[in-house]
Design an enzyme around this catalytic site. Sequence first.
Site: not given
Lengths: 448, 448
Positions: B64-65, B167, B184-186, B310
Site C-alpha cells: 500500500g505504501t 482502511q 493495501s491487501a494486508h 511514550c
Amino acid sequence: MASAAPLHPVARQALLAALDEGWADPARLYHEGRRARLLLDASRETAADAVGCRPDELVFTPSGTRALHDGVAGAMAGRRRTGRHVVVSAVEHSAVLHAADAYDSTAVGVDRAGRVAPADVTAALRPDTALVCLQSANHEVGTVQPVAEVAELCRTAGVPLLVDAAQSLAWGRVDGGWSLLAGSAHKWGGPPGVGLLAVRKGTRFAPRHPADERESGRSPGFENLPAIVAAAASLRAVREEAAREAARLSALVDLIRTRVPEVVPDVEVVGHGTLRLPHLVTFSCLYVDGEALLTALDRAGFSVSSGSSCTSSTLTPSHVLKAMGVLSEGNVRVSLPPGTAEADVARFLDVLPPLVAEVRSHLGPPPAVTPAPGAGLVVDSLGKLCPIPVIELAKVIGDVPVGGTVTVLSDDEAAALDIPAWCSMRAQDYLGATPAAPGTAYLVRRRT
Amino acid sequence: MASAAPLHPVARQALLAALDEGWADPARLYHEGRRARLLLDASRETAADAVGCRPDELVFTPSGTRALHDGVAGAMAGRRRTGRHVVVSAVEHSAVLHAADAYDSTAVGVDRAGRVAPADVTAALRPDTALVCLQSANHEVGTVQPVAEVAELCRTAGVPLLVDAAQSLAWGRVDGGWSLLAGSAHKWGGPPGVGLLAVRKGTRFAPRHPADERESGRSPGFENLPAIVAAAASLRAVREEAAREAARLSALVDLIRTRVPEVVPDVEVVGHGTLRLPHLVTFSCLYVDGEALLTALDRAGFSVSSGSSCTSSTLTPSHVLKAMGVLSEGNVRVSLPPGTAEADVARFLDVLPPLVAEVRSHLGPPPAVTPAPGAGLVVDSLGKLCPIPVIELAKVIGDVPVGGTVTVLSDDEAAALDIPAWCSMRAQDYLGATPAAPGTAYLVRRRT
C-alpha cells in the site's frame, strides 16, 4: 525447465509457518510484533551470510527489479557531485538498462560468448562516472562475468560497482570487492515478492523514496514477512545443496551443448562453454520460427524461453543476443531447475530433432526474386518477420553463381543480426547493409 | 486486536493453491506462463470490481505504501505543467505525507473528531494545485472523511483527487468521482506484499519508475502472483461478509466507546462517534505511561497500538492526534479483527480498569516545585517524558489558590498537546506557551 525456479520445498514450509507465526508488523511493540521482529532479524542474518555482507548492510525489497532500480538510483544520488555518468555492460538485465536510461550511460560491449573485457570497462570510465553496473552472470546465455577483476579496477578508480547477482546467488557468493549487490528470491527457489539489496559500508547511498522508517529507509512499505522468511530459508537450503547440484546440472548442460548440434542441423549453441552458470543453456536454430518451436516444445511438456524476435511482444530480438552478435533466429533457452533428472534431458534431446524438422517443414512460399541490374538477385522480404528473410536468402543463394550477390530487402530488425550470422554459419560473404526505402538492403556474396 | 488484519482463511487457501498452480512468469509464452496470465487477469477483475473501476485502470503494487508513493509521484508528474502544489489532509497516513514532502504541500486541518471540512479543501486550492489527497477513513481514530463531497469540489476545480482507501476497502467501495485510489491487501485480510493502485481513465499520469513492461508500466518487477491471487480472493470474501460483520463489530465498538469512560476515570474517547469505521476505536488515558499500559495489555493477551509519544521510537506523539488537538497521553488504539467475539470485548473491559489503575499507581516522585515570583508556582519537568509533565501539573494545581497559576517547564513535544487537553478535561484555564531556555513554559490558571 522454466525461467523462474519452482518454489523450493523449504520455502513452502517456511512460508506456511511464517503465515501462521509471524504475521504482525515488526515495527509494533506488542507481542506478535516482537516475534515478527525476531523473524525478520534472523532472515536478514541468513541472507547476509549467504551474500557475504553484514546484516545491517542488507535490506529486503519487493522484487529483484526494485532492488536494481533502487540500487542504481540510490548510488547515483549518493555520488551526484561526481557526475551523472554510469557504465553498464550491454548484456545487463533490462531492469539495469532502464534504470541507467535516466542518466548519461555508456554500454560496454561483449565478445561472441557474451563476456565483458575488464579493459573495456576501464576505457569507459570518465571523471564524472558515478557507478559501474555488471551482472555476475547473464540471464539469457549463462555466461559468467569477470566481477572480481572489474571490482578491483573500480576500487582503484574510486568508483562503486553494483552487481546484479540475481542469476548466481543460488550457487554461491559473488567474490570480490563489490559495493552494491542485488538479488531476487524467485530465482533461487524462494517466493516472488522478495528481492534484496546490499550496500556495503562506506558506499555513498541516498535513497530516492519518500521517507520511510522501514528497512533503514531504503525500501518503503510494510515488510512482506512470510515471504522474506521463506526467501531466507530457501536460500540457505539451496546453498547447502549447491556444490553437488551444480556439478550434476553442469554435466547435463554439457550434454545438451554437445548433443544438440549433433542431432539438429544448422544450430548455434551460444554463450561461454565453461565460464557459465551450471543450469542454463541457450541455442539458436536456423530457418525456425521461434514461437512455433516453443509451442511445439510446450505441447511435448517442455517449458523453455526464447530471445527470438518472433516470440517477443515487442518484435525485437533480445538485446543480449544482439550485443553478442549471434543468431537470434529460432532461439531456445533451457533452464534446468534443481533436481532435473538425466532422463528428462534425454527425452528433450529425443523430441527436439523431429520438432525442429516439423517446424522447418512449414517454410513460407518461394520468395519474390527479381533479377537485379548487374550480376545479382534482389529478394523482397519487406513486411515479413524472422525467420522468413533468412529462409528466403537461403533458398535463392544457389541461384546466383559463385561471386554473384543477393540483396535482401527487409524491415525486420532481427535481419540485421540474423543475416550476418547466417553468412558466418554458411561460409558466405556478408558485404553490409544500406538503408533502403522502406527497410534495409542486406548484401550477400556467394562464396561456395 | 491488531493493526494489520490476520490472514483471511480464503487468502491462505488461495495462496497455497496459487503457489502450486500459478507459479510462472505471466509474461512468458509457455504453458505455465499462460496459466499465470489467466490467474493474474482474473485477480485484476475481482479487485477492480471491489474497487469500482475497470480492470485496465488497476495495477497491483508491492505494498500500500508503494501504491501511495507511486500514485502521488505519477499524478504530480502527469500534471507538472499545472504546478507542484499538492493539498493533503493533516491526518493522512505518513506514506502520503512523506510523498507530498517532495512537492509544495498544504495540509488542511481537521476538527476535534479528525474530520476534514470540504470548504477548507476548497480554500487550499491554488492555480498551481496539481493534486488533492484525502483518505477514505483515518487509520488511527477511524473517522470517515467526506470523500464524495471533496471529489465533487475537485471535479469542479479540475484537480484530480487521490484517495487512500487502505482502511475502508474491506468494508465497501469508495463512493464519488475520485481519480486515483490506493489500497493495501494486508488491511483487508490478504497477505502482505500486495497493494493496488487505480487510476481512472482520463487522469493524467506519468509513471516515475524506470521503464518496465509489467502492470501497464506503473509497477515494475516480477508480479507476486500467489499473493495477488490470495489478495483478490480474500477481498471478495471479506466483502461478502462485510455488511453483517460491520454491524456486529460496530455494536462492539459502541460498547467500548460507552463503557471505557464509565469504568476508567480520566479517559477521552477520540474520533467521530458515528462517522467512523466499524472496527476501530481509540481512547487516551490521563496520567498513564502508554508503553507500560500496552505491555500490561499485551501480557493479558490483548495486542493494541498507541499514538502516544511514550510508545514510539521517535518520541513524538501521533501527527493525527496532534492535528485533532486531543490528548495523546496513554493513548490506546483497538482494532477488532473480523470474527471478534463479544466475550473478548467483555474481557477487555474487565481487565482494562485494574491495569490502568496499576500503571497509574507507578507515578513518579513529587515534582520539583518552585514558588514563582508573583502568585504562581513553577514545575520543572525538563528532561521528563510524557506522561510526567501532566502528572506533575495535576499534583500541584491544588497547591495554588483559585486564580493562581502553574507554569510547567517541559522539553517533551507531547506536552504541547497534552497540557491544553488536560486543562480542557479538568476545567482549568490554559493560558498558552512561551519559549523558555531550554524547553517551553506552559502557563495554566486554576479555575476550580
